[in-house]
Design a protein around this motif. Structure first.
Motif, mmCIF file in Angstrom:
data_model
loop_
_atom_site.group_PDB
_atom_site.id
_atom_site.type_symbol
_atom_site.label_atom_id
_atom_site.label_comp_id
_atom_site.label_asym_id
_atom_site.label_seq_id
_atom_site.Cartn_x
_atom_site.Cartn_y
_atom_site.Cartn_z
ATOM 1 N N GLY A 1 -6.592 -33.734 96.264
ATOM 2 C CA GLY A 1 -5.780 -34.828 96.784
ATOM 3 C C GLY A 1 -4.296 -34.543 96.683
ATOM 4 O O GLY A 1 -3.530 -34.854 97.609
ATOM 5 N N ARG A 2 -3.856 -33.946 95.573
ATOM 6 C CA ARG A 2 -2.432 -33.628 95.412
ATOM 7 C C ARG A 2 -1.984 -32.532 96.366
ATOM 8 O O ARG A 2 -0.884 -32.593 96.912
ATOM 9 N N ILE A 3 -2.835 -31.527 96.569
ATOM 10 C CA ILE A 3 -2.500 -30.475 97.524
ATOM 11 C C ILE A 3 -2.392 -31.061 98.930
ATOM 12 O O ILE A 3 -1.472 -30.731 99.699
ATOM 13 N N ALA A 4 -3.330 -31.954 99.280
ATOM 14 C CA ALA A 4 -3.292 -32.601 100.594
ATOM 15 C C ALA A 4 -2.051 -33.471 100.751
ATOM 16 O O ALA A 4 -1.475 -33.572 101.838
ATOM 17 N N LEU A 5 -1.626 -34.104 99.657
ATOM 18 C CA LEU A 5 -0.423 -34.927 99.685
ATOM 19 C C LEU A 5 0.799 -34.093 100.064
ATOM 20 O O LEU A 5 1.598 -34.490 100.932
ATOM 21 N N ILE A 6 0.953 -32.941 99.443
ATOM 22 C CA ILE A 6 2.064 -32.044 99.789
ATOM 23 C C ILE A 6 1.926 -31.572 101.227
ATOM 24 O O ILE A 6 2.918 -31.433 101.958
ATOM 25 N N GLY A 7 0.684 -31.316 101.661
ATOM 26 C CA GLY A 7 0.456 -30.925 103.046
ATOM 27 C C GLY A 7 0.918 -31.982 104.032
ATOM 28 O O GLY A 7 1.497 -31.671 105.085
ATOM 29 N N LEU A 8 0.685 -33.252 103.703
ATOM 30 C CA LEU A 8 1.153 -34.348 104.565
ATOM 31 C C LEU A 8 2.675 -34.342 104.700
ATOM 32 O O LEU A 8 3.218 -34.492 105.805
ATOM 33 N N LEU A 9 3.354 -34.162 103.589
ATOM 34 C CA LEU A 9 4.818 -34.180 103.618
ATOM 35 C C LEU A 9 5.369 -33.017 104.437
ATOM 36 O O LEU A 9 6.266 -33.197 105.266
ATOM 37 N N ILE A 10 4.836 -31.821 104.217
ATOM 38 C CA ILE A 10 5.317 -30.660 104.961
ATOM 39 C C ILE A 10 4.922 -30.768 106.433
ATOM 40 O O ILE A 10 5.683 -30.382 107.330
ATOM 41 N N GLY A 11 3.721 -31.313 106.692
ATOM 42 C CA GLY A 11 3.296 -31.498 108.073
ATOM 43 C C GLY A 11 4.219 -32.435 108.829
ATOM 44 O O GLY A 11 4.561 -32.193 109.994
ATOM 45 N N LEU A 12 4.653 -33.512 108.196
ATOM 46 C CA LEU A 12 5.609 -34.429 108.817
ATOM 47 C C LEU A 12 6.929 -33.724 109.101
ATOM 48 O O LEU A 12 7.524 -33.887 110.173
ATOM 49 N N PHE A 13 7.389 -32.937 108.141
ATOM 50 C CA PHE A 13 8.644 -32.195 108.309
ATOM 51 C C PHE A 13 8.549 -31.238 109.497
ATOM 52 O O PHE A 13 9.432 -31.190 110.347
ATOM 53 N N SER B 1 -4.722 -32.566 106.134
ATOM 54 C CA SER B 1 -4.243 -33.244 104.924
ATOM 55 C C SER B 1 -4.718 -34.691 104.882
ATOM 56 O O SER B 1 -5.171 -35.178 103.840
ATOM 57 N N ALA B 2 -4.627 -35.385 106.018
ATOM 58 C CA ALA B 2 -5.082 -36.772 106.067
ATOM 59 C C ALA B 2 -6.581 -36.858 105.791
ATOM 60 O O ALA B 2 -7.035 -37.739 105.040
ATOM 61 N N ALA B 3 -7.344 -35.931 106.369
ATOM 62 C CA ALA B 3 -8.788 -35.919 106.136
ATOM 63 C C ALA B 3 -9.095 -35.686 104.663
ATOM 64 O O ALA B 3 -9.986 -36.327 104.083
ATOM 65 N N ALA B 4 -8.347 -34.773 104.036
ATOM 66 C CA ALA B 4 -8.591 -34.460 102.625
ATOM 67 C C ALA B 4 -8.222 -35.634 101.718
ATOM 68 O O ALA B 4 -8.926 -35.934 100.760
ATOM 69 N N VAL B 5 -7.098 -36.310 102.006
ATOM 70 C CA VAL B 5 -6.700 -37.464 101.195
ATOM 71 C C VAL B 5 -7.764 -38.547 101.265
ATOM 72 O O VAL B 5 -8.140 -39.150 100.249
ATOM 73 N N ILE B 6 -8.270 -38.787 102.473
ATOM 74 C CA ILE B 6 -9.310 -39.802 102.636
ATOM 75 C C ILE B 6 -10.606 -39.357 101.960
ATOM 76 O O ILE B 6 -11.269 -40.131 101.264
ATOM 77 N N GLY B 7 -10.966 -38.080 102.147
ATOM 78 C CA GLY B 7 -12.217 -37.577 101.600
ATOM 79 C C GLY B 7 -12.255 -37.531 100.088
ATOM 80 O O GLY B 7 -13.313 -37.736 99.481
ATOM 81 N N THR B 8 -11.117 -37.278 99.467
ATOM 82 C CA THR B 8 -11.090 -37.201 97.999
ATOM 83 C C THR B 8 -11.180 -38.575 97.340
ATOM 84 O O THR B 8 -11.497 -38.672 96.150
ATOM 85 N N ARG B 9 -10.864 -39.616 98.096
ATOM 86 C CA ARG B 9 -10.863 -40.982 97.550
ATOM 87 C C ARG B 9 -9.940 -41.095 96.335
ATOM 88 O O ARG B 9 -10.228 -41.814 95.365
ATOM 89 N N SER B 10 -8.844 -40.360 96.391
ATOM 90 C CA SER B 10 -7.903 -40.343 95.268
ATOM 91 C C SER B 10 -6.922 -41.499 95.397
ATOM 92 O O SER B 10 -6.083 -41.522 96.308
ATOM 93 N N ALA B 11 -7.032 -42.488 94.490
ATOM 94 C CA ALA B 11 -6.132 -43.637 94.515
ATOM 95 C C ALA B 11 -4.688 -43.200 94.300
ATOM 96 O O ALA B 11 -3.768 -43.717 94.939
ATOM 97 N N THR B 12 -4.487 -42.219 93.409
ATOM 98 C CA THR B 12 -3.130 -41.735 93.141
ATOM 99 C C THR B 12 -2.500 -41.154 94.399
ATOM 100 O O THR B 12 -1.348 -41.452 94.728
#
Length: 427
Positions: free
Chosen positions: A174-186, A206-217
Protein backbone atom coordinates in the motif's frame (compact mmCIF):
# COMPACT_ATOMS: atom_id res chain seq x y z
CA UNK A 1 29.60 4.92 -34.81
CA UNK A 2 30.64 2.99 -31.72
CA UNK A 3 33.63 5.24 -31.14
CA UNK A 4 31.64 8.46 -31.29
CA UNK A 5 32.10 10.29 -27.96
CA UNK A 6 28.47 11.40 -27.98
CA UNK A 7 27.31 7.81 -28.52
CA UNK A 8 29.54 6.57 -25.71
CA UNK A 9 28.22 9.27 -23.37
CA UNK A 10 24.63 8.35 -24.26
CA UNK A 11 25.27 4.66 -23.58
CA UNK A 12 26.94 5.50 -20.26
CA UNK A 13 23.95 7.67 -19.32
CA UNK A 14 21.51 4.87 -20.10
CA UNK A 15 23.60 2.41 -18.13
CA UNK A 16 23.57 4.74 -15.14
CA UNK A 17 19.80 5.22 -15.39
CA UNK A 18 19.32 1.45 -15.51
CA UNK A 19 21.45 1.06 -12.39
CA UNK A 20 19.35 3.69 -10.57
CA UNK A 21 16.08 1.94 -11.52
CA UNK A 22 17.44 -1.42 -10.32
CA UNK A 23 18.65 0.11 -7.05
CA UNK A 24 15.22 1.65 -6.45
CA UNK A 25 13.49 -1.67 -7.21
CA UNK A 26 15.73 -3.57 -4.81
CA UNK A 27 15.27 -0.92 -2.11
CA UNK A 28 11.54 -1.72 -2.00
CA UNK A 29 12.40 -5.23 -0.78
CA UNK A 30 10.40 -6.90 -3.56
CA UNK A 31 13.03 -9.46 -4.45
CA UNK A 32 14.08 -10.29 -0.91
CA UNK A 33 10.80 -11.07 0.84
CA UNK A 34 12.32 -13.64 3.16
CA UNK A 35 14.77 -11.03 4.44
CA UNK A 36 12.18 -8.26 4.74
CA UNK A 37 10.90 -6.88 8.00
CA UNK A 38 7.24 -6.03 8.52
CA UNK A 39 8.29 -2.41 8.16
CA UNK A 40 8.85 -3.11 4.49
CA UNK A 41 12.57 -2.47 4.63
CA UNK A 42 15.15 -4.81 3.24
CA UNK A 43 17.51 -5.66 6.07
CA UNK A 44 21.24 -6.22 5.72
CA UNK A 45 21.02 -9.89 6.80
CA UNK A 46 21.00 -12.68 4.23
CA UNK A 47 23.33 -13.34 1.34
CA UNK A 48 20.73 -12.70 -1.38
CA UNK A 49 19.68 -9.42 0.12
CA UNK A 50 23.25 -8.24 0.69
CA UNK A 51 24.23 -9.14 -2.86
CA UNK A 52 21.30 -7.32 -4.46
CA UNK A 53 21.69 -4.20 -2.37
CA UNK A 54 25.46 -3.93 -2.54
CA UNK A 55 25.68 -4.67 -6.28
CA UNK A 56 23.02 -2.16 -7.31
CA UNK A 57 24.12 0.53 -4.86
CA UNK A 58 27.77 0.06 -5.89
CA UNK A 59 26.78 0.33 -9.56
CA UNK A 60 25.01 3.66 -8.99
CA UNK A 61 27.85 5.09 -6.91
CA UNK A 62 30.58 3.78 -9.23
CA UNK A 63 28.93 4.94 -12.45
CA UNK A 64 28.06 8.24 -10.77
CA UNK A 65 31.71 8.83 -9.94
CA UNK A 66 32.65 8.13 -13.55
CA UNK A 67 29.96 10.52 -14.75
CA UNK A 68 29.31 13.88 -13.18
CA UNK A 69 30.62 12.84 -9.80
CA UNK A 70 29.12 14.75 -6.92
CA UNK A 71 29.46 18.33 -5.80
CA UNK A 72 28.99 19.60 -2.26
CA UNK A 73 27.96 23.23 -2.03
CA UNK A 74 27.67 23.58 1.71
CA UNK A 75 23.89 24.08 1.78
CA UNK A 76 21.88 23.62 4.97
CA UNK A 77 20.36 20.38 3.68
CA UNK A 78 23.79 18.92 2.96
CA UNK A 79 25.03 19.89 6.41
CA UNK A 80 21.98 18.35 8.10
CA UNK A 81 22.29 15.12 6.13
CA UNK A 82 26.00 15.00 6.97
CA UNK A 83 25.30 15.59 10.66
CA UNK A 84 22.69 12.82 10.71
CA UNK A 85 25.10 10.38 9.08
CA UNK A 86 27.86 11.43 11.50
CA UNK A 87 25.55 11.09 14.51
CA UNK A 88 24.33 7.64 13.43
CA UNK A 89 27.93 6.47 12.93
CA UNK A 90 29.05 8.04 16.21
CA UNK A 91 26.27 6.21 18.06
CA UNK A 92 28.31 3.01 17.73
CA UNK A 93 30.19 4.18 20.86
CA UNK A 94 27.11 4.03 23.08
CA UNK A 95 25.06 1.52 21.12
CA UNK A 96 23.54 -1.52 22.87
CA UNK A 97 24.65 -3.52 19.80
CA UNK A 98 27.75 -1.78 18.35
CA UNK A 99 28.23 -4.27 15.52
CA UNK A 100 24.64 -3.78 14.31
CA UNK A 101 24.97 0.01 14.51
CA UNK A 102 28.22 -0.06 12.52
CA UNK A 103 26.68 -2.12 9.72
CA UNK A 104 23.40 -0.22 9.54
CA UNK A 105 24.91 3.25 9.75
CA UNK A 106 27.20 2.28 6.86
CA UNK A 107 24.14 1.04 4.94
CA UNK A 108 22.41 4.37 5.64
CA UNK A 109 25.41 6.22 4.23
CA UNK A 110 25.30 4.12 1.04
CA UNK A 111 21.55 4.77 0.74
CA UNK A 112 22.11 8.53 0.99
CA UNK A 113 24.95 8.37 -1.55
CA UNK A 114 22.73 6.54 -4.03
CA UNK A 115 20.20 9.37 -3.77
CA UNK A 116 22.88 12.06 -4.03
CA UNK A 117 24.62 10.53 -7.07
CA UNK A 118 21.31 9.85 -8.80
CA UNK A 119 19.95 13.39 -8.52
CA UNK A 120 23.35 14.91 -9.36
CA UNK A 121 23.65 12.92 -12.59
CA UNK A 122 20.08 12.92 -13.91
CA UNK A 123 18.49 15.91 -12.16
CA UNK A 124 15.36 16.01 -10.05
CA UNK A 125 12.92 15.55 -12.90
CA UNK A 126 15.03 12.76 -14.33
CA UNK A 127 15.21 11.07 -10.95
CA UNK A 128 11.43 11.31 -10.51
CA UNK A 129 11.01 9.70 -13.94
CA UNK A 130 13.32 6.81 -13.00
CA UNK A 131 11.58 6.39 -9.63
CA UNK A 132 8.24 6.20 -11.42
CA UNK A 133 9.52 3.49 -13.73
CA UNK A 134 10.94 1.50 -10.83
CA UNK A 135 7.66 1.63 -8.91
CA UNK A 136 5.73 0.75 -12.08
CA UNK A 137 7.83 -2.40 -12.46
CA UNK A 138 7.44 -3.29 -8.77
CA UNK A 139 3.67 -2.86 -8.88
CA UNK A 140 3.36 -4.84 -12.12
CA UNK A 141 5.32 -7.74 -10.62
CA UNK A 142 3.33 -7.75 -7.39
CA UNK A 143 -0.05 -7.50 -9.12
CA UNK A 144 1.01 -10.35 -11.41
CA UNK A 145 1.74 -12.42 -8.30
CA UNK A 146 -1.67 -11.51 -6.83
CA UNK A 147 -3.54 -12.83 -9.88
CA UNK A 148 -1.38 -15.76 -10.94
CA UNK A 149 0.05 -16.89 -7.57
CA UNK A 150 -2.78 -16.02 -5.18
CA UNK A 151 -1.48 -18.41 -2.52
CA UNK A 152 1.54 -16.08 -2.30
CA UNK A 153 0.09 -12.71 -3.26
CA UNK A 154 -3.14 -12.67 -1.23
CA UNK A 155 -2.98 -12.37 2.55
CA UNK A 156 -4.63 -14.79 4.96
CA UNK A 157 -5.88 -14.22 8.47
CA UNK A 158 -6.31 -11.61 9.93
CA UNK A 159 -6.42 -9.59 6.66
CA UNK A 160 -7.89 -12.34 4.52
CA UNK A 161 -8.33 -11.40 0.86
CA UNK A 162 -6.13 -8.29 0.92
CA UNK A 163 -3.37 -7.95 -1.67
CA UNK A 164 0.19 -8.18 -0.41
CA UNK A 165 2.09 -9.38 -3.48
CA UNK A 166 5.61 -10.52 -2.67
CA UNK A 167 5.64 -8.50 0.54
CA UNK A 168 4.85 -10.05 3.88
CA UNK A 169 2.38 -7.30 4.82
CA UNK A 170 -0.30 -5.60 2.79
CA UNK A 171 0.57 -2.16 4.18
CA UNK A 172 4.01 -2.32 2.56
CA UNK A 173 2.49 -2.74 -0.90
CA UNK A 174 0.00 0.00 0.00
CA UNK A 175 2.81 2.45 0.81
CA UNK A 176 4.64 1.69 -2.43
CA UNK A 177 1.38 2.21 -4.34
CA UNK A 178 0.85 5.49 -2.49
CA UNK A 179 4.19 6.84 -3.75
CA UNK A 180 3.28 5.54 -7.20
CA UNK A 181 0.08 7.61 -7.14
CA UNK A 182 1.98 10.78 -6.28
CA UNK A 183 4.62 10.28 -8.96
CA UNK A 184 1.97 9.24 -11.48
CA UNK A 185 0.09 12.50 -10.88
CA UNK A 186 3.32 14.46 -11.30
CA UNK A 187 4.20 12.73 -14.57
CA UNK A 188 0.67 13.15 -15.87
CA UNK A 189 1.39 16.89 -16.21
CA UNK A 190 4.49 16.34 -18.34
CA UNK A 191 4.52 17.94 -21.82
CA UNK A 192 6.23 14.78 -23.08
CA UNK A 193 3.72 12.26 -24.44
CA UNK A 194 5.63 9.15 -23.35
CA UNK A 195 5.89 10.44 -19.79
CA UNK A 196 2.15 11.12 -19.72
CA UNK A 197 1.45 7.57 -20.91
CA UNK A 198 3.75 6.15 -18.23
CA UNK A 199 2.05 8.39 -15.68
CA UNK A 200 -1.40 7.02 -16.58
CA UNK A 201 -0.11 3.43 -16.35
CA UNK A 202 1.46 4.15 -12.98
CA UNK A 203 -1.70 5.82 -11.71
CA UNK A 204 -3.83 2.86 -12.81
CA UNK A 205 -1.66 0.20 -11.16
CA UNK A 206 -1.17 2.31 -8.03
CA UNK A 207 -4.90 2.92 -7.61
CA UNK A 208 -5.62 -0.78 -8.09
CA UNK A 209 -2.98 -1.70 -5.51
CA UNK A 210 -4.25 0.81 -2.92
CA UNK A 211 -7.76 -0.56 -3.30
CA UNK A 212 -6.60 -4.18 -3.35
CA UNK A 213 -4.48 -3.89 -0.21
CA UNK A 214 -7.41 -2.48 1.78
CA UNK A 215 -4.88 -0.36 3.64
CA UNK A 216 -6.70 2.26 5.74
CA UNK A 217 -3.43 4.15 6.24
CA UNK A 218 -2.78 4.39 2.49
CA UNK A 219 -6.34 5.56 1.79
CA UNK A 220 -6.16 8.26 4.50
CA UNK A 221 -2.80 9.54 3.26
CA UNK A 222 -4.03 9.55 -0.36
CA UNK A 223 -6.97 11.73 0.66
CA UNK A 224 -4.68 14.09 2.58
CA UNK A 225 -2.17 14.26 -0.29
CA UNK A 226 -4.85 14.99 -2.90
CA UNK A 227 -6.33 17.62 -0.61
CA UNK A 228 -2.96 19.34 -0.27
CA UNK A 229 -2.36 19.09 -4.01
CA UNK A 230 -5.67 20.76 -4.85
CA UNK A 231 -5.13 23.44 -2.21
CA UNK A 232 -1.62 24.33 -3.34
CA UNK A 233 -2.57 24.46 -7.02
CA UNK A 234 -5.44 26.78 -6.08
CA UNK A 235 -3.12 28.99 -4.03
CA UNK A 236 -0.48 29.08 -6.76
CA UNK A 237 -2.69 29.87 -9.72
CA UNK A 238 -5.61 31.69 -8.07
CA UNK A 239 -3.07 34.12 -6.54
CA UNK A 240 -4.81 34.19 -3.15
CA UNK A 241 -3.06 36.72 -0.94
CA UNK A 242 -3.61 34.83 2.27
CA UNK A 243 -2.32 31.58 0.79
CA UNK A 244 0.43 31.01 3.30
CA UNK A 245 -1.86 31.51 6.29
CA UNK A 246 -4.47 29.23 4.72
CA UNK A 247 -1.86 26.53 4.09
CA UNK A 248 -0.65 26.63 7.69
CA UNK A 249 -4.23 26.35 8.99
CA UNK A 250 -5.05 23.49 6.60
CA UNK A 251 -1.79 21.69 7.40
CA UNK A 252 -2.53 21.76 11.10
CA UNK A 253 -6.17 20.82 10.54
CA UNK A 254 -5.38 17.88 8.27
CA UNK A 255 -2.68 16.47 10.51
CA UNK A 256 -4.96 16.85 13.53
CA UNK A 257 -7.78 15.19 11.62
CA UNK A 258 -5.56 12.27 10.62
CA UNK A 259 -4.46 11.70 14.21
CA UNK A 260 -8.04 11.99 15.45
CA UNK A 261 -9.28 9.62 12.77
CA UNK A 262 -6.74 7.01 13.75
CA UNK A 263 -7.17 7.37 17.50
CA UNK A 264 -10.88 8.01 18.09
CA UNK A 265 -12.53 4.74 19.07
CA UNK A 266 -15.57 4.89 16.82
CA UNK A 267 -13.64 6.00 13.75
CA UNK A 268 -10.93 3.43 14.37
CA UNK A 269 -13.53 0.70 14.34
CA UNK A 270 -15.12 2.18 11.25
CA UNK A 271 -11.92 1.80 9.24
CA UNK A 272 -11.20 -1.65 10.57
CA UNK A 273 -8.72 -0.81 13.30
CA UNK A 274 -8.78 -1.69 16.97
CA UNK A 275 -9.05 1.08 19.52
CA UNK A 276 -5.36 0.55 20.32
CA UNK A 277 -4.36 1.01 16.65
CA UNK A 278 -3.63 -2.70 16.21
CA UNK A 279 -1.57 -2.74 19.41
CA UNK A 280 0.46 0.36 18.55
CA UNK A 281 -0.57 2.44 21.57
CA UNK A 282 0.79 -0.01 24.19
CA UNK A 283 3.91 -0.40 22.01
CA UNK A 284 4.48 3.37 21.93
CA UNK A 285 4.05 3.66 25.69
CA UNK A 286 6.67 0.96 26.23
CA UNK A 287 9.12 2.41 23.72
CA UNK A 288 8.85 5.93 25.10
CA UNK A 289 9.61 4.54 28.54
CA UNK A 290 12.62 2.61 27.21
CA UNK A 291 13.82 5.58 25.16
CA UNK A 292 13.49 7.80 28.21
CA UNK A 293 16.36 5.88 29.80
CA UNK A 294 18.76 7.40 27.22
CA UNK A 295 16.81 10.45 26.04
CA UNK A 296 19.68 12.49 24.62
CA UNK A 297 21.79 9.92 22.75
CA UNK A 298 19.43 7.03 22.06
CA UNK A 299 20.39 3.35 21.98
CA UNK A 300 22.37 3.41 18.74
CA UNK A 301 21.25 3.49 15.12
CA UNK A 302 19.50 0.23 14.19
CA UNK A 303 20.60 -1.44 17.43
CA UNK A 304 17.46 -1.83 19.52
CA UNK A 305 15.61 -4.25 17.26
CA UNK A 306 18.69 -6.39 16.62
CA UNK A 307 18.08 -10.10 16.97
CA UNK A 308 18.52 -11.41 20.49
CA UNK A 309 18.55 -8.09 22.36
CA UNK A 310 17.15 -8.90 25.80
CA UNK A 311 15.10 -5.69 26.04
CA UNK A 312 13.27 -6.63 22.83
CA UNK A 313 12.51 -10.15 24.08
CA UNK A 314 11.12 -8.69 27.28
CA UNK A 315 9.05 -6.18 25.29
CA UNK A 316 7.56 -8.95 23.14
CA UNK A 317 6.62 -10.87 26.25
CA UNK A 318 4.80 -7.89 27.77
CA UNK A 319 2.98 -6.96 24.56
CA UNK A 320 1.96 -10.44 23.46
CA UNK A 321 3.13 -9.88 19.86
CA UNK A 322 6.51 -9.37 18.14
CA UNK A 323 6.96 -5.95 16.53
CA UNK A 324 10.29 -5.29 14.81
CA UNK A 325 9.86 -1.54 14.52
CA UNK A 326 8.20 1.24 16.51
CA UNK A 327 5.36 1.74 14.01
CA UNK A 328 6.07 5.44 14.44
CA UNK A 329 8.93 7.14 12.65
CA UNK A 330 9.45 9.82 15.28
CA UNK A 331 9.57 7.35 18.19
CA UNK A 332 11.87 5.11 16.13
CA UNK A 333 14.38 7.93 15.59
CA UNK A 334 14.13 8.98 19.25
CA UNK A 335 14.76 5.39 20.34
CA UNK A 336 17.78 5.01 18.05
CA UNK A 337 19.39 8.46 17.98
CA UNK A 338 17.84 10.24 20.95
CA UNK A 339 16.54 13.80 21.06
CA UNK A 340 19.59 15.05 19.14
CA UNK A 341 18.92 12.77 16.17
CA UNK A 342 15.18 13.46 16.25
CA UNK A 343 15.80 17.22 16.19
CA UNK A 344 18.10 16.91 13.15
CA UNK A 345 15.60 14.74 11.26
CA UNK A 346 12.70 17.07 12.07
CA UNK A 347 14.72 20.05 10.84
CA UNK A 348 15.42 18.19 7.61
CA UNK A 349 11.76 17.26 7.12
CA UNK A 350 10.57 20.79 7.89
CA UNK A 351 13.20 22.22 5.57
CA UNK A 352 12.01 20.01 2.70
CA UNK A 353 8.37 21.01 3.24
CA UNK A 354 8.91 24.75 3.65
CA UNK A 355 11.54 25.23 0.95
CA UNK A 356 9.63 23.12 -1.60
CA UNK A 357 6.39 24.99 -0.94
CA UNK A 358 7.89 28.47 -1.29
CA UNK A 359 9.91 27.56 -4.39
CA UNK A 360 6.85 26.12 -6.10
CA UNK A 361 4.81 29.20 -5.21
CA UNK A 362 7.57 31.39 -6.64
CA UNK A 363 8.66 29.46 -9.75
CA UNK A 364 5.92 26.91 -10.45
CA UNK A 365 8.52 24.12 -10.55
CA UNK A 366 6.41 20.95 -10.44
CA UNK A 367 9.26 18.87 -9.00
CA UNK A 368 9.10 21.14 -5.92
CA UNK A 369 5.38 20.51 -5.69
CA UNK A 370 6.00 16.77 -5.64
CA UNK A 371 8.72 17.26 -3.01
CA UNK A 372 6.28 19.15 -0.78
CA UNK A 373 3.53 16.54 -1.17
CA UNK A 374 6.09 13.79 -0.49
CA UNK A 375 7.26 15.55 2.69
CA UNK A 376 3.66 15.75 3.94
CA UNK A 377 3.14 12.08 3.01
CA UNK A 378 6.23 10.98 4.93
CA UNK A 379 5.25 13.13 7.92
CA UNK A 380 1.79 11.56 8.09
CA UNK A 381 2.98 8.00 7.36
CA UNK A 382 5.51 8.37 10.15
CA UNK A 383 2.64 8.64 12.64
CA UNK A 384 2.00 4.91 12.25
CA UNK A 385 5.07 3.49 10.45
CA UNK A 386 8.85 3.90 10.68
CA UNK A 387 9.76 5.33 7.26
CA UNK A 388 12.06 8.19 8.32
CA UNK A 389 15.67 7.68 7.18
CA UNK A 390 15.65 3.88 7.18
CA UNK A 391 18.67 2.24 5.56
CA UNK A 392 18.22 0.45 2.22
CA UNK A 393 14.76 1.93 1.80
CA UNK A 394 13.15 3.66 -1.19
CA UNK A 395 11.51 6.28 1.04
CA UNK A 396 14.94 7.42 2.24
CA UNK A 397 16.27 7.62 -1.32
CA UNK A 398 13.28 9.68 -2.47
CA UNK A 399 13.45 11.91 0.60
CA UNK A 400 17.15 12.73 0.24
CA UNK A 401 17.03 13.14 -3.55
CA UNK A 402 14.29 15.78 -3.36
CA UNK A 403 15.82 17.80 -0.52
CA UNK A 404 16.31 21.50 -1.26
CA UNK A 405 19.92 22.42 -1.89
CA UNK A 406 21.00 18.94 -2.96
CA UNK A 407 23.19 19.21 -6.09
CA UNK A 408 21.13 18.63 -9.23
CA UNK A 409 23.20 20.15 -12.01
CA UNK A 410 21.44 18.14 -14.68
CA UNK A 411 18.26 20.16 -14.10
CA UNK A 412 19.96 23.22 -15.51
CA UNK A 413 19.85 21.68 -18.97
CA UNK A 414 16.05 21.17 -18.94
CA UNK A 415 13.95 23.59 -20.97
CA UNK A 416 11.75 25.86 -18.92
CA UNK A 417 8.48 24.30 -20.15
CA UNK A 418 9.49 20.96 -18.67
CA UNK A 419 10.11 22.42 -15.23
CA UNK A 420 6.89 24.26 -14.56
CA UNK A 421 3.14 23.93 -14.67
CA UNK A 422 2.72 27.48 -16.01
CA UNK A 423 1.76 26.37 -19.53
CA UNK A 424 -1.22 24.14 -20.26
CA UNK A 425 -0.35 20.54 -21.10
CA UNK A 426 -0.71 19.99 -24.85
CA UNK A 427 -3.28 17.42 -25.90
Amino acid sequence: MAGNPRCIAMNASRLFETAVVLALIVSTGTFAPSQQTPAGMATESGFLNQSLLLSTFAAVIGLGLLGRGIAFRGTLSEWLVGLILFWSALSVFWSVRPEATAVRSFALMLTVLVAAFAVQNVGRRGFITLAGRAILIVLAINIFVVFFLPQVGIAGFPTEGAWRGLFNQKNVLGRIALIGLLIGLFRGFSPIRRERVEGVMLLSLSAAAVIGTRSATAVIVVILALGFLALILMLRYARIGIGIATLVVCLGSMLTASVTLLSFDGMAMAIGRSTTLSGRLPLWDELLRIGGETPLLGMGYGAFWSSGHEEVLSLWSRLGWMPVQAHNGYIEIFLQLGAVGLLLVMMLLAGLACSSFFRFMRDGDSSRLLAFILSVTIAVLSLTEAVLLVQNNIFTILFVALLPGMPAAADERLPRQEETLEDPVPV
